[in-house]
Scaffold this motif. Sequence first.
Motif, PDB file in Angstrom:
ATOM      1  N   HIS A  43      15.793  13.937   0.207  1.00 22.53           N
ATOM      2  CA  HIS A  43      17.058  13.424   0.766  1.00 22.53           C
ATOM      3  C   HIS A  43      16.922  11.970   1.228  1.00 22.53           C
ATOM      4  N   LEU A  55      22.187  13.291   4.183  1.00 19.59           N
ATOM      5  CA  LEU A  55      22.374  14.299   5.222  1.00 19.59           C
ATOM      6  C   LEU A  55      22.835  13.614   6.507  1.00 19.59           C
ATOM      7  N   LEU A  60      28.082  14.953   6.242  1.00 18.67           N
ATOM      8  CA  LEU A  60      28.201  16.382   6.571  1.00 18.67           C
ATOM      9  C   LEU A  60      29.483  16.698   7.335  1.00 18.67           C
ATOM     10  N   LYS A  63      31.983  19.716   6.748  1.00 19.55           N
ATOM     11  CA  LYS A  63      31.362  20.822   6.018  1.00 19.55           C
ATOM     12  C   LYS A  63      31.073  21.957   6.985  1.00 19.55           C
ATOM     13  N   ARG A  65      29.384  24.640   9.103  1.00 16.65           N
ATOM     14  CA  ARG A  65      28.056  24.718   9.711  1.00 16.65           C
ATOM     15  C   ARG A  65      27.249  25.886   9.129  1.00 16.65           C
ATOM     16  N   LEU A  68      26.074  25.234   5.568  1.00 18.76           N
ATOM     17  CA  LEU A  68      24.939  24.304   5.509  1.00 18.76           C
ATOM     18  C   LEU A  68      23.653  25.033   5.885  1.00 18.76           C
ATOM     19  N   VAL A  97      20.380  21.772  11.428  1.00 18.34           N
ATOM     20  CA  VAL A  97      21.693  21.359  10.904  1.00 18.34           C
ATOM     21  C   VAL A  97      22.502  20.666  12.003  1.00 18.34           C
ATOM     22  N   LEU A 100      21.271  17.163  12.343  1.00 15.76           N
ATOM     23  CA  LEU A 100      21.764  16.325  11.244  1.00 15.76           C
ATOM     24  C   LEU A 100      23.222  15.964  11.460  1.00 15.76           C
ATOM     25  N   ARG A 101      24.014  16.946  11.915  1.00 16.21           N
ATOM     26  CA  ARG A 101      25.445  16.690  12.103  1.00 16.21           C
ATOM     27  C   ARG A 101      25.693  15.710  13.250  1.00 16.21           C
TER      28      ARG A 101
END
Length: 105
Positions: A43, A55, A60, A63, A65, A68, A97, A100-101
């Motif tokens: 990535h 990412l 994201l 999208k 959760r 993902l 996740v 990342l978000r």
Amino acid sequence: MPRGASLVAVLVLAAAAAGAEEPDPARQAELLHMLRQDCGSCHGMRLSGGLGPPLSPQALAGKDREALVAIVLDGVPGRPMPPWRPYLSEGEAFWLVDRLREGLR
Ligand code: HEC
């Protein structure tokens, strides 16, 4: 077992089932290292995309959760994204996740 203790056990199990438990700080450091080393190999070093898509919080946004987390745990069949279930618990995948978000600092 006193009543209070069993209630706590039930709450902890419920939190784990919902994927809400937080990895402890040492494991958090390991997971962030894995994110940069292992996930970064596809990535991108800065997770801004490479063989795998970016990412970033922008990429994201919007999208689902859970979807993902399912991709992280089970991979994408027929695509290079591998399953990480052997290495991550569900709670850890939710935690990653969410990092990342939010965006890594
Ligand atoms: C071998 C290369 C590779 C590695 C290593 C890898 N990924 Fe992926 N990943 C991909 C590819 C390719 C896709 C796009 C799959 C598709 O075409 O739907 C993807 C998709 C994703 C998605 C979905 C992105 C979106 O916008 O839908 C997430 C989230 C993700 N990867 C997280 C991770 C995490 C977290 C790790 C490390 C634990 C990781 N990936 C490691 C190749 C990789």
